[in-house]
Design a protein around this motif. Sequence first.
Motif, short mmCIF file in Angstrom:
data_model
loop_
_atom_site.label_atom_id
_atom_site.label_comp_id
_atom_site.label_asym_id
_atom_site.label_seq_id
_atom_site.Cartn_x
_atom_site.Cartn_y
_atom_site.Cartn_z
N VAL A 26 -3.93 -5.64 2.05
CA VAL A 26 -2.73 -4.78 2.05
C VAL A 26 -1.56 -5.51 0.96
O VAL A 26 -1.41 -6.80 1.33
CB VAL A 26 -2.14 -4.88 3.52
CG1 VAL A 26 -0.83 -4.00 3.65
CG2 VAL A 26 -3.25 -4.54 4.51
N TYR A 27 -1.16 -4.79 0.11
CA TYR A 27 -0.32 -5.12 -0.81
C TYR A 27 1.13 -4.74 -0.17
O TYR A 27 1.29 -3.61 0.01
CB TYR A 27 -0.29 -4.49 -2.19
CG TYR A 27 -1.37 -5.26 -2.98
CD1 TYR A 27 -1.16 -5.95 -4.10
CD2 TYR A 27 -2.77 -5.14 -2.65
CE1 TYR A 27 -2.19 -6.50 -4.79
CE2 TYR A 27 -4.01 -5.57 -3.23
CZ TYR A 27 -3.56 -6.30 -4.19
OH TYR A 27 -4.57 -6.74 -5.25
N PHE A 28 2.23 -5.72 -0.50
CA PHE A 28 3.65 -5.24 -0.06
C PHE A 28 4.35 -5.64 -1.50
O PHE A 28 4.52 -6.47 -1.91
CB PHE A 28 4.14 -5.99 0.94
CG PHE A 28 3.34 -5.82 2.39
CD1 PHE A 28 3.78 -4.77 3.24
CD2 PHE A 28 2.55 -6.65 2.74
CE1 PHE A 28 3.06 -4.79 4.31
CE2 PHE A 28 1.91 -6.69 3.87
CZ PHE A 28 2.27 -5.34 4.82
N LEU A 29 4.83 -4.43 -2.07
CA LEU A 29 5.57 -4.46 -3.30
C LEU A 29 6.82 -4.52 -3.20
O LEU A 29 7.39 -3.18 -2.21
CB LEU A 29 4.99 -3.56 -4.42
CG LEU A 29 3.53 -3.51 -4.81
CD1 LEU A 29 2.60 -3.04 -3.83
CD2 LEU A 29 3.51 -2.67 -6.04
N ARG A 30 7.80 -5.21 -4.00
CA ARG A 30 9.39 -5.01 -3.51
C ARG A 30 9.75 -4.83 -5.34
O ARG A 30 9.81 -5.87 -6.07
CB ARG A 30 9.97 -6.03 -3.13
CG ARG A 30 11.23 -5.75 -2.79
CD ARG A 30 12.27 -6.33 -1.99
NE ARG A 30 13.71 -5.87 -1.96
CZ ARG A 30 14.51 -6.83 -1.91
NH1 ARG A 30 14.28 -7.95 -1.97
NH2 ARG A 30 15.89 -6.33 -1.96
N VAL A 113 6.83 2.61 1.87
CA VAL A 113 6.37 4.09 1.69
C VAL A 113 4.84 3.64 1.03
O VAL A 113 4.63 2.61 -0.05
CB VAL A 113 7.02 4.70 0.44
CG1 VAL A 113 6.34 5.78 -0.01
CG2 VAL A 113 8.27 5.15 0.81
N GLU A 114 3.94 4.27 1.27
CA GLU A 114 2.26 3.93 0.92
C GLU A 114 2.49 4.64 -0.38
O GLU A 114 2.66 5.78 -0.50
CB GLU A 114 1.41 4.53 2.07
CG GLU A 114 -0.08 4.20 1.53
CD GLU A 114 -1.01 4.47 2.66
OE1 GLU A 114 -2.22 4.07 2.54
OE2 GLU A 114 -0.71 5.32 3.72
N ILE A 115 1.92 3.84 -1.26
CA ILE A 115 1.66 4.45 -2.75
C ILE A 115 0.20 4.18 -3.02
O ILE A 115 -0.50 3.53 -2.45
CB ILE A 115 2.65 3.63 -3.58
CG1 ILE A 115 2.00 2.21 -3.82
CG2 ILE A 115 3.87 3.77 -3.38
CD1 ILE A 115 2.63 1.41 -5.07
N THR A 116 -0.36 5.01 -4.13
CA THR A 116 -1.71 4.98 -4.60
C THR A 116 -1.79 3.70 -5.25
O THR A 116 -1.00 3.27 -5.78
CB THR A 116 -1.88 6.21 -5.28
OG1 THR A 116 -1.22 6.12 -6.63
CG2 THR A 116 -1.65 7.38 -4.71
N LYS A 117 -3.08 3.40 -5.61
CA LYS A 117 -3.58 2.50 -6.48
C LYS A 117 -3.12 2.74 -8.07
O LYS A 117 -2.65 1.76 -8.46
CB LYS A 117 -4.95 2.28 -6.42
CG LYS A 117 -5.49 1.03 -7.26
CD LYS A 117 -6.77 0.84 -7.44
CE LYS A 117 -7.62 -0.08 -7.90
NZ LYS A 117 -6.95 -0.79 -9.33
#
Length: 133
Positions: A26-30, A113-117
């Motif tokens: 699970v990636y969490f990006l900021r 927000v879930e985003i696509t690859k």
Amino acid sequence: MKTLFKTIFLLLISVSSYAQENTSEVYFLRNTKSMGSLTKFEIFVDGAPLCKINNKQYIISNLPVGSHEFSIQMTGKKAKSTAEKFALEIEEGKTYYFQVETPGSVLGSTSFVEITKNSADIILPKLKEIKCE
């Protein structure tokens, strides 16, 4: 005695590999704009703190398969009951990408927000990976 040690060793290896197979990344990006960009946020999984994340950073967490509840907040070491939360059923071997969304005003709440690859592949090179303790 050697046979006993070999058996225990093989058992530990098989349990370890089984545990690794029952997880997902699970990636969490900021990558927030100006509102809140100087603030560090705490990510919570199942009510427990996972990591603090600054702007222009991302983390990768291997989570076990099953249902998990996620939240993020600016202050506090415990997940607040008023924080916006969402539940997700993690499937084995699947990769998930979540981007931190900050509000347009001080009164709004921060969320994911879930985003696509494909979207993550564009954003990730601009961010620095951090390791959580």
